[in-house]
Scaffold this active site. Structure first.
Site, PDB file in Angstrom:
ATOM      1  CG  ASP A   1     160.971 112.388  36.162  1.00  0.00           C
ATOM      2  OD1 ASP A   1     161.472 111.260  36.055  1.00  0.00           O
ATOM      3  OD2 ASP A   1     161.424 113.394  35.583  1.00  0.00           O
TER       4      ASP A   1
ATOM      5  CG  HIS B   1     164.776 115.840  32.504  1.00  0.00           C
ATOM      6  ND1 HIS B   1     164.159 115.675  31.285  1.00  0.00           N
ATOM      7  CD2 HIS B   1     166.055 115.449  32.330  1.00  0.00           C
ATOM      8  CE1 HIS B   1     165.037 115.210  30.409  1.00  0.00           C
ATOM      9  NE2 HIS B   1     166.198 115.066  31.015  1.00  0.00           N
TER      10      HIS B   1
HETATM   11  N1  PLP Z   1     163.488 112.889  34.251  1.00  0.00           N
HETATM   12  C1  PLP Z   1     164.702 113.020  34.784  1.00  0.00           C
HETATM   13  C2  PLP Z   1     164.845 113.528  36.179  1.00  0.00           C
HETATM   14  C3  PLP Z   1     165.831 112.676  34.036  1.00  0.00           C
HETATM   15  O1  PLP Z   1     167.043 112.804  34.556  1.00  0.00           O
HETATM   16  C4  PLP Z   1     165.643 112.190  32.719  1.00  0.00           C
HETATM   17  C5  PLP Z   1     166.813 111.879  31.877  1.00  0.00           C
HETATM   18  O2  PLP Z   1     167.874 112.425  32.047  1.00  0.00           O
HETATM   19  C6  PLP Z   1     164.351 112.062  32.233  1.00  0.00           C
HETATM   20  C7  PLP Z   1     163.291 112.415  33.023  1.00  0.00           C
HETATM   21  C8  PLP Z   1     164.090 111.538  30.863  1.00  0.00           C
HETATM   22  O3  PLP Z   1     164.496 110.226  30.755  1.00  0.00           O
HETATM   23  P1  PLP Z   1     164.477 109.491  29.330  1.00  0.00           P
HETATM   24  O4  PLP Z   1     165.249 110.379  28.400  1.00  0.00           O
HETATM   25  O5  PLP Z   1     165.140 108.193  29.600  1.00  0.00           O
HETATM   26  O6  PLP Z   1     163.063 109.344  28.938  1.00  0.00           O
END
Ligand code: PLP
Length: 424
Positions: free
Chosen positions: A217, A140
């Site tokens: 993550d 992400h």
């Molecule tokens: N990492 C992954 C794999 C995600 O799916 C997401 C959100 O979709 C995030 C990080 C970021 O999460 P947040 O926007 O809640 O900080």
């Protein structure tokens, strides 16, 4: 919406998960009872965010009604009550992650902030010119950009482990990129775009053998998998409350105590200091050192209610139920010849990314919405993995603990209508 007992004939070919009372679970989520464009809501956008059970709504309302005050700074009864609730929530997160100590849990806004905290606090002090950070192709943006920024600032190099055609990160490919300059490996536990579950324990072993740390993550793993950071052997673990049935704006970073102890603060403000003078300031130990300013107190309290709710249902039970839905949808989509799946990993969580040849994902999303069906269309904040598969966007259906086989059938029927409209 019928429960498991009255599920459709197709669904009944899949054994219901023992002890899972879907009908009762669905009643816990008031939002699911509504109609969208006159149709029953079919919510399949759980990888973006999840809906909230009544216990979470109640926890927020009851905290405001009985216990609200700022934390950690006063002597009156309400501030003690609020501080106790906030610290109890920290202990709940600690247990949820299998972490050894509550002081290792830092409340943050979410996974994004957790990763930025590590990049800025740990990274700026441990990553120098010529050093390397290793991530994977399926991350992400939240687990790419903080490292890209850090590397640019520190003259370090960002390296990227490839994924294969199934959307899997092969251990050999990742290991081949570990060098004596690798300071940190940062990987998703579960891919939001493909659903792939990464072999985190094995990656931890390889990273450590190379002298690097591992950040995981866990944004997509926390709602679906049983997470035990000690068993995984990682060094940092990040997740967001809103993806695990809690409020948005709250999440947590877990870090090994000795690492957090040695990390400097990354933001300055109230609540994180021992003593401030113009000449010199001394800081609180973790976790408060990393929680400058008034935190999202009620968010933490409601997050704890969400985690308790998930634990009550049982994460292995939830995972088994979602696996049923994943299998069912995968089978049903195989019946539509124009559907192309992205992410066919052998270990996969409840995310189904696909395209329908000849129809733009945004058109699919818009037409499905008219049917009351919420899916996501786009690059899912994971543009590099879209590039890897040569598409700008996909449609993504992602399951939560309240989804039913009927949701799968509604989606498939909706897609058949889309197909008829565009392809005749
Ligand atoms: N990492 C992954 C794999 C995600 O799916 C997401 C959100 O979709 C995030 C990080 C970021 O999460 P947040 O926007 O809640 O900080």
């Amino acid at each position: 919406m019928a429960g498991i007992a009255t599920a459709t004939a197709t669904a009944m070919t899949h054994a219901p998960v023992a002890g899972y009372d879907l009908e009762r679970v669905r009643e816990d989520f008031p939002i699911l009872a509504q109609r969208i464009h006159g149709k029953p809501l079919v919510y399949l956008d759980n990888a973006a965010t999840t809906q909230k059970p009544r216990v979470v709504l109640d926890a927020l309302a009851s905290f405001y009604a009985t216990s609200y005050a700022n934390v950690g700074r006063g002597v009156h009864t309400l501030t003690s009550r609020a501080t106790e609730a906030y610290e109890r929530a920290r202990a709940t997160v600690q247990r949820f992650l299998g972490a050894p100590h509550p002081e290792e849990i830092v409340f943050v806004r979410g996974a994004t902030e957790a990763i930025n905290l590590v990049a800025q606090s740990w990274g700026r002090h441990h990553v120098g010119p010529g050093d390397e950070i290793l991530i994977t192709e399926l991350e992400h943006h939240s687990n790419i950009l903080p490292w890209q920024m850090l590397c640019a600032e520190r003259g370090a190099r960002l390296r990227v482990a490839p994924v294969n055609d199934r959307g899997e990160v092969e251990l050999e490919g990742l290991t081949a990129l570990l060098t004596e300059r690798t300071r940190l490996v940062a990987v998703a536990h579960v891919s939001n775009a493909l659903g792939t579950i990464l072999p985190v324990r094995e990656i931890a072993e390889k990273a450590h053998a190379a002298g690097a740390l591992l950040l995981v993550d866990g944004a997509q793993a926390a709602p679906h998998l049983e997470v035990d950071v000690q068993e995984l052997g990682c060094d940092f673990y990040a997740f967001s409350g809103h993806k695990v049935y809690g409020p948005s704006g709250i999440g947590a970073l877990w870090g090994r105590r000795e690492l957090l102890d040695a990390m400097p603060p990354w933001q300055g403000g109230g609540g994180m200091v021992m003593r401030v003078t113009f000449a010199k300031t001394t800081y609180q130990p973790p976790p408060h050192r990393f929680e400058a300013g008034t935190p999202f107190i009620e968010g933490a309290v409601a997050l704890a209610a969400a985690l308790d709710y998930v634990n009550l249902l049982g994460r292995p039970t939830i995972a088994a139920w979602e696996d049923e839905l994943l299998t069912l949808l995968t089978e049903r989509l195989a019946e539509i010849p124009e559907v192309r799946l992205f992410g066919t990993a052998r270990h996969k969580a409840a995310v189904v990314s696909f395209t329908l040849d000849g129809v733009h994902p945004h058109d699919i999303g818009t037409i499905l919405d008219r049917e009351g069906i919420a899916v996501r269309a786009g690059h899912h904040c994971a543009q590099p993995i879209m590039d890897r598969f040569g598409v700008p966007a996909t449609t993504r259906a992602s399951f939560g603990l309240y989804n039913a086989p009927e949701d799968v059938e509604a989606l498939v029927a909706g897609l058949r209508r889309v197909r008829e409209m565009f392809l005749g």
